[in-house]
Design an enzyme around this catalytic site. Structure first.
Site, PDB file in Angstrom:
ATOM      1  N   CYS A  95      27.751  46.118  29.910  1.00 52.76           N
ATOM      2  CA  CYS A  95      29.114  46.658  29.819  1.00 52.76           C
ATOM      3  C   CYS A  95      29.472  46.952  28.363  1.00 52.76           C
ATOM      4  CB  CYS A  95      30.126  45.668  30.396  1.00 52.76           C
ATOM      5  SG  CYS A  95      29.875  45.279  32.144  1.00 52.76           S
ATOM      6  N   CYS A 148      29.524  40.764  29.912  1.00 49.08           N
ATOM      7  CA  CYS A 148      28.433  41.579  30.444  1.00 49.08           C
ATOM      8  C   CYS A 148      27.808  42.415  29.324  1.00 49.08           C
ATOM      9  CB  CYS A 148      28.976  42.475  31.562  1.00 49.08           C
ATOM     10  SG  CYS A 148      27.891  43.813  32.053  1.00 49.08           S
TER      11      CYS A 148
END
Length: 107
Positions: free
Chosen positions: A35, A32
């Site tokens: 992230c 991600c």
């Protein structure tokens, strides 16, 4: 500053649910992009509030049952817990001051 704790299904209850401090759980995954971009922001949050709150991370690839249980649909999701219950969620890339204010609102 306290360390960020990696949480698993096995230790979630011990670390989060029975903790008397406000606890932030970063639900993330290595693939991600947001992230990964939030990692230094989360580290800065640990530096700023680490003595007042418990900061944790859950890798949703390794702990899918936790992500399912808490209905995590978008990564990253920052779940703020107080007394073992979610009191707030922040989703996506969040500036440090916004995330910090959300956590401080529950101290």
């Amino acid at each position: 500053m306290s360390a960020i704790i990696d949480v698993t299904t096995a230790n979630f209850k011990e670390v989060v649910s029975t903790n008397d401090k406000v606890t932030v759980v970063d639900f993330w995954a290595p693939w991600c992009g947001y992230c990964v971009r939030m990692m230094p922001v989360y580290d800065e949050l640990a530096a700023a509030l680490g003595d007042k709150v418990t900061l944790t991370k859950v890798n949703t690839d390794e702990q899918p049952e936790l992500a399912q249980f808490f209905k995590i649909e978008i990564l990253p999701t920052f779940a703020i817990f107080k007394n073992g219950e979610i009191v707030d969620r922040k989703i996506g890339f969040i500036p440090l001051e916004e995330l910090k204010a959300a956590v401080e609102a529950h101290l």
